[in-house]
Scaffold this motif. Structure first.
Motif, PDB file in Angstrom:
ATOM      1  N   GLY A   1      -7.394  -6.910  -9.964  1.00  0.00           N
ATOM      2  CA  GLY A   1      -8.530  -6.435 -10.854  1.00  0.00           C
ATOM      3  C   GLY A   1      -8.089  -6.215 -12.401  1.00  0.00           C
ATOM      4  N   LEU A   2      -6.923  -5.529 -12.400  1.00  0.00           N
ATOM      5  CA  LEU A   2      -6.440  -5.317 -13.764  1.00  0.00           C
ATOM      6  C   LEU A   2      -6.049  -6.531 -14.536  1.00  0.00           C
ATOM      7  CD1 LEU A   2      -5.893  -2.889 -15.481  1.00  0.00           C
ATOM      8  CD2 LEU A   2      -3.397  -2.788 -14.410  1.00  0.00           C
ATOM      9  N   ALA A   3      -5.353  -7.722 -13.972  1.00  0.00           N
ATOM     10  CA  ALA A   3      -4.922  -8.844 -14.598  1.00  0.00           C
ATOM     11  C   ALA A   3      -6.379  -9.710 -15.049  1.00  0.00           C
ATOM     12  CB  ALA A   3      -4.217  -9.672 -13.600  1.00  0.00           C
TER      13      ALA A   3
ATOM     14  N   THR B   1      -9.530   1.214 -17.982  1.00  0.00           N
ATOM     15  CA  THR B   1     -10.214   0.015 -18.322  1.00  0.00           C
ATOM     16  C   THR B   1     -11.681   0.011 -18.237  1.00  0.00           C
ATOM     17  OG1 THR B   1      -8.140  -1.187 -17.723  1.00  0.00           O
ATOM     18  CG2 THR B   1     -10.358  -2.520 -18.370  1.00  0.00           C
ATOM     19  N   ILE B   2     -12.210   0.576 -17.047  1.00  0.00           N
ATOM     20  CA  ILE B   2     -13.466   0.630 -16.638  1.00  0.00           C
ATOM     21  C   ILE B   2     -14.301   1.467 -17.644  1.00  0.00           C
ATOM     22  CG2 ILE B   2     -15.300   1.346 -14.992  1.00  0.00           C
ATOM     23  CD1 ILE B   2     -13.496  -0.167 -12.904  1.00  0.00           C
ATOM     24  N   VAL B   3     -13.382   2.950 -17.787  1.00  0.00           N
ATOM     25  CA  VAL B   3     -13.939   4.066 -18.593  1.00  0.00           C
ATOM     26  C   VAL B   3     -14.239   3.557 -19.892  1.00  0.00           C
ATOM     27  CG1 VAL B   3     -13.485   6.153 -19.374  1.00  0.00           C
ATOM     28  CG2 VAL B   3     -13.249   5.917 -16.962  1.00  0.00           C
ATOM     29  N   ALA B   4     -13.075   2.785 -20.542  1.00  0.00           N
ATOM     30  CA  ALA B   4     -13.308   2.480 -21.950  1.00  0.00           C
ATOM     31  C   ALA B   4     -14.307   1.372 -22.098  1.00  0.00           C
ATOM     32  CB  ALA B   4     -11.979   1.850 -22.298  1.00  0.00           C
ATOM     33  N   SER B   5     -14.699   0.728 -21.071  1.00  0.00           N
ATOM     34  CA  SER B   5     -15.397  -0.295 -21.447  1.00  0.00           C
ATOM     35  C   SER B   5     -16.966  -0.159 -21.142  1.00  0.00           C
ATOM     36  CB  SER B   5     -15.262  -1.630 -20.361  1.00  0.00           C
ATOM     37  OG  SER B   5     -13.708  -1.754 -20.669  1.00  0.00           O
TER      38      SER B   5
ATOM     39  N   SER C   1       0.847  -1.137  -0.172  1.00  0.00           N
ATOM     40  CA  SER C   1       0.032  -0.085   0.111  1.00  0.00           C
ATOM     41  C   SER C   1       0.782   1.287   0.006  1.00  0.00           C
ATOM     42  CB  SER C   1      -0.980  -0.007   1.278  1.00  0.00           C
ATOM     43  OG  SER C   1      -1.839   1.258   1.353  1.00  0.00           O
ATOM     44  N   PHE C   2       0.538   2.071  -0.949  1.00  0.00           N
ATOM     45  CA  PHE C   2       1.405   3.516  -0.957  1.00  0.00           C
ATOM     46  C   PHE C   2       0.620   4.505  -0.330  1.00  0.00           C
ATOM     47  CE2 PHE C   2       2.262   1.425  -5.057  1.00  0.00           C
ATOM     48  CZ  PHE C   2       3.476   0.294  -4.501  1.00  0.00           C
ATOM     49  N   GLY C   3      -0.805   4.607  -0.322  1.00  0.00           N
ATOM     50  CA  GLY C   3      -1.397   5.747   0.060  1.00  0.00           C
ATOM     51  C   GLY C   3      -1.009   7.043  -0.854  1.00  0.00           C
ATOM     52  N   ALA C   4      -0.984   6.542  -2.051  1.00  0.00           N
ATOM     53  CA  ALA C   4      -0.617   7.699  -3.127  1.00  0.00           C
ATOM     54  C   ALA C   4      -1.248   7.041  -4.431  1.00  0.00           C
ATOM     55  CB  ALA C   4       0.657   8.088  -3.285  1.00  0.00           C
ATOM     56  N   PRO C   5      -1.202   7.863  -5.588  1.00  0.00           N
ATOM     57  CA  PRO C   5      -1.774   7.223  -6.733  1.00  0.00           C
ATOM     58  C   PRO C   5      -0.816   6.221  -7.248  1.00  0.00           C
ATOM     59  CG  PRO C   5      -1.792   9.550  -6.792  1.00  0.00           C
ATOM     60  CD  PRO C   5      -1.284   9.230  -5.426  1.00  0.00           C
ATOM     61  N   SER C   6      -1.182   5.234  -7.859  1.00  0.00           N
ATOM     62  CA  SER C   6      -0.339   4.382  -8.497  1.00  0.00           C
ATOM     63  C   SER C   6      -0.702   3.803  -9.945  1.00  0.00           C
ATOM     64  CB  SER C   6      -0.223   3.041  -7.674  1.00  0.00           C
ATOM     65  OG  SER C   6      -1.084   2.272  -7.667  1.00  0.00           O
ATOM     66  N   ARG C   7      -0.018   3.149 -10.752  1.00  0.00           N
ATOM     67  CA  ARG C   7      -0.109   2.720 -12.071  1.00  0.00           C
ATOM     68  C   ARG C   7      -1.345   1.815 -12.133  1.00  0.00           C
ATOM     69  NH1 ARG C   7       4.717   0.557 -15.283  1.00  0.00           N
ATOM     70  NH2 ARG C   7       5.994   1.707 -14.365  1.00  0.00           N
ATOM     71  N   PRO C   8      -1.393   0.718 -11.579  1.00  0.00           N
ATOM     72  CA  PRO C   8      -2.480  -0.247 -11.469  1.00  0.00           C
ATOM     73  C   PRO C   8      -3.949   0.630 -11.453  1.00  0.00           C
ATOM     74  CG  PRO C   8      -1.214  -0.937  -9.643  1.00  0.00           C
ATOM     75  CD  PRO C   8      -0.414   0.272 -10.420  1.00  0.00           C
ATOM     76  N   GLU C   9      -3.863   1.441 -10.617  1.00  0.00           N
ATOM     77  CA  GLU C   9      -5.057   1.996 -10.226  1.00  0.00           C
ATOM     78  C   GLU C   9      -5.630   2.941 -11.675  1.00  0.00           C
ATOM     79  OE1 GLU C   9      -4.101   5.273  -7.502  1.00  0.00           O
ATOM     80  OE2 GLU C   9      -6.150   5.559  -6.616  1.00  0.00           O
ATOM     81  N   ILE C  10      -4.714   3.849 -11.980  1.00  0.00           N
ATOM     82  CA  ILE C  10      -4.985   4.374 -13.048  1.00  0.00           C
ATOM     83  C   ILE C  10      -5.235   3.748 -14.241  1.00  0.00           C
ATOM     84  CG2 ILE C  10      -3.828   5.965 -14.946  1.00  0.00           C
ATOM     85  CD1 ILE C  10      -1.922   6.916 -12.517  1.00  0.00           C
ATOM     86  N   GLU C  11      -4.505   2.417 -14.782  1.00  0.00           N
ATOM     87  CA  GLU C  11      -4.843   1.724 -15.768  1.00  0.00           C
ATOM     88  C   GLU C  11      -6.256   0.565 -15.473  1.00  0.00           C
ATOM     89  OE1 GLU C  11      -0.692  -0.193 -15.772  1.00  0.00           O
ATOM     90  OE2 GLU C  11      -1.295  -0.571 -17.518  1.00  0.00           O
TER      91      GLU C  11
ATOM     92  N   GLY D   1      -8.136   2.152  -3.755  1.00  0.00           N
ATOM     93  CA  GLY D   1      -7.148   1.866  -4.916  1.00  0.00           C
ATOM     94  C   GLY D   1      -5.873   1.157  -4.445  1.00  0.00           C
ATOM     95  N   ASN D   2      -6.018   0.236  -3.520  1.00  0.00           N
ATOM     96  CA  ASN D   2      -4.844  -0.496  -3.003  1.00  0.00           C
ATOM     97  C   ASN D   2      -4.166  -1.127  -4.296  1.00  0.00           C
ATOM     98  OD1 ASN D   2      -3.973  -3.362  -2.191  1.00  0.00           O
ATOM     99  ND2 ASN D   2      -3.639  -2.224  -0.693  1.00  0.00           N
ATOM    100  N   PRO D   3      -2.909  -0.941  -4.201  1.00  0.00           N
ATOM    101  CA  PRO D   3      -1.976  -1.490  -5.537  1.00  0.00           C
ATOM    102  C   PRO D   3      -1.947  -2.774  -5.733  1.00  0.00           C
ATOM    103  CG  PRO D   3      -0.539  -0.469  -3.765  1.00  0.00           C
ATOM    104  CD  PRO D   3      -1.871  -0.218  -3.372  1.00  0.00           C
TER     105      PRO D   3
END
Ligand SMILES: *Cc1c(COP(=O)(O)O)cnc(C)c1O
Length: 453
Positions: free
Chosen positions: A314-316, A104-108, A90-100, A306-308
């Protein structure tokens, strides 16, 4: 596949569980109250199988209640979780998998531009409703009996007696005042929706519905009914929330919205989008989502949101589903399941109908035709189901321990798994019901009401 071991390790663990966990569980329906008997304490799982503490294997159609569309411990998912955990939990900050995953959800999903992540479906619904209230400046929320939206206070309300008025509380600990802001209608009743809007339309912040109601049986709706909701919300300036926590990415990339060709204003997600990790999300247009903090004045937050590791899971999952054209495979397996089970049920001495959409199926015991409302589910459904449930469990097949829960197929299930289910069910129906067949258990559908799950 093997059966039950009485007095074995699993049972001993559950006896211990009863001391330190209320009802022995962390979520009520796991406790077998709807079917009787003792829950299995699970030790591990893989593919379409779960294994209890005695080493008994069960062919599993619960799928952790919806998330496990790839099956248990899919290697692609496990690798993604391992890799992510190694980079930090956990980072407590934005991370790449969260953005991706957001991309994915937005595009779908139809009409969505932004996403906020939370850690459960309940949280997603709670936050989406707050956003709807903040956006419209109104307080009332409309829900439907037979739909479940998590354990949010003001949604733990069942249809009251009489017409569309105040709901009655379906849990202790919820102040009456909360229920006063909730209106509960029956599914499948366009006229009731129109009447409510005519009466209170200017006070309604949101209508929330599972476009594919799958928490109280599988109560598939007429497309026209869902279209009426869209129409009325638009007409009166209320927001339409599709609760896609089960149906999102289960029925295809666009969930129930795509299936019915409708665009809600907000959508909530959970289950599949976390691949078995605790994830929820809600989404909407940029216009609506800008009202959320920090941009707007609707507060919403979460330490582990948004836990990494969860985002990576989820992304996988979603990537694998897309790569494999998984929804086609699941539809085909679903169709096969429907065929096989329908044949078995045709010969059932108790009336039963099979309801299916994609990889979700449910048997409506005691009903000749699939019910569309909670109120028309046969009141003896539970009685029939508990026999079927235990018969299957003895044969090494696990369905959910409640007559009102649906079953899920995953990519790990095969046609021969489905054959095994169909043959076992045929056996059980013959065995259990032909004993009592002398009395000819013909059950007529009736109108009795049941409380929410
Ligand atoms: C499961 C479910 C929820 C609640 O999600 P949790 O993660 O259990 O809090 C909400 N809405 C629907 C439609 C669900 O199926």
């Amino acid at each position: 596949m093997s059966g039950v071991t009485e007095g074995g390790q699993s049972e001993q663990w559950f006896t211990r569980a009863l001391k330190s966990l209320p009802g022995g569980v962390s979520s009520p329906v796991r406790a077998f109250r709807g079917v009787g008997g003792t829950p299995r304490v699970i030790c591990s799982a893989g593919g379409a199988e779960v294994i209890d503490e005695d080493g008994n294997k069960y062919l599993d159609f619960v799928g952790s209640w919806g998330p496990l569309i790839l099956g248990h411990a899919h290697p692609v998912l496990i690798q993604a979780v391992r890799d992510a955990a190694q980079r930090g939990t956990s980072f407590g900050a934005p991370s790449r998998p969260e953005i991706e995953l957001a991309e994915t959800i937005v595009a779908s999903y139809p009409g969505m531009e932004q996403v906020r992540f939370v850690s459960s479906g309940t949280e997603a619904v709670m936050s989406a409703v707050r956003l709807a209230r903040g956006t419209t400046g109104r307080d009332l929320v409309v829900k439907f009996s037979g739909c479940y939206h998590g354990h949010v206070d003001y949604l733990l309300v069942a249809a009251g007696s009489g017409l569309a008025t105040f709901g009655t509380l379906s849990s202790d600990g919820v102040p009456e005042a909360f229920a006063e802001l909730t209106r509960v209608l029956c599914l499948d009743d366009d006229e009731a929706v129109e009447m409510l809007f005519a009466k209170e339309g200017d006070k309604i912040a949101a209508v929330i519905i599972e476009p594919v109601p799958a928490n109280n049986g599988l109560l598939l709706q007429r497309p026209k009914f869902l279209a009426t909701l869209r129409e009325q919300c638009t007409k009166y300036g209320a927001l339409l929330i599709f609760d896609e926590v089960i149906s999102g990415f289960r029925l295809g990339t666009g969930g129930g919205a795509e299936h019915y060709g409708l665009k809600p204003d907000l959508a909530t997600f959970g289950k599949v989008i976390g691949g078995g990790m605790p994830v929820g999300a809600f989404s909407g247009s940029r216009e609506i989502m800008k009202n959320l903090a920090p941009e707007g004045k609707v507060y919403q937050a979460g330490t582990l949101s948004g836990n990494p590791v969860a985002m990576a899971a989820g992304l996988a999952t979603l990537r694998y589903l897309k790569e494999q054209h998984a929804w086609l495979t699941l539809e085909e397996l679903g169709r096969y399941t429907e065929e096989r089970l329908c044949k078995v049920l045709e010969k059932s001495p108790v009336q039963a109908s099979l309801v299916r959409i994609g990889s979700i199926f449910w048997i409506a015991w005691g009903s000749k035709i699939p019910p569309r409302t909670a109120e028309t589910i046969n009141e003896n459904a539970e009685l029939h189901y508990s026999k079927v449930f235990h018969g299957l469990l003895k044969r090494g097949i696990a369905l959910a321990p409640s007559a009102y829960e649906v079953s899920f197929l995953s990519l790990a299930h095969t046609k021969s798994d489905v054959d095994h289910l169909a043959e076992s069910l045929a056996d059980i129906l013959e065995e259990i019901f032909s004993e009592t067949n002398s009395q000819k258990m013909q059950i007529e559908p009736n109108e009795l009401t049941r409380s929410t799950p």
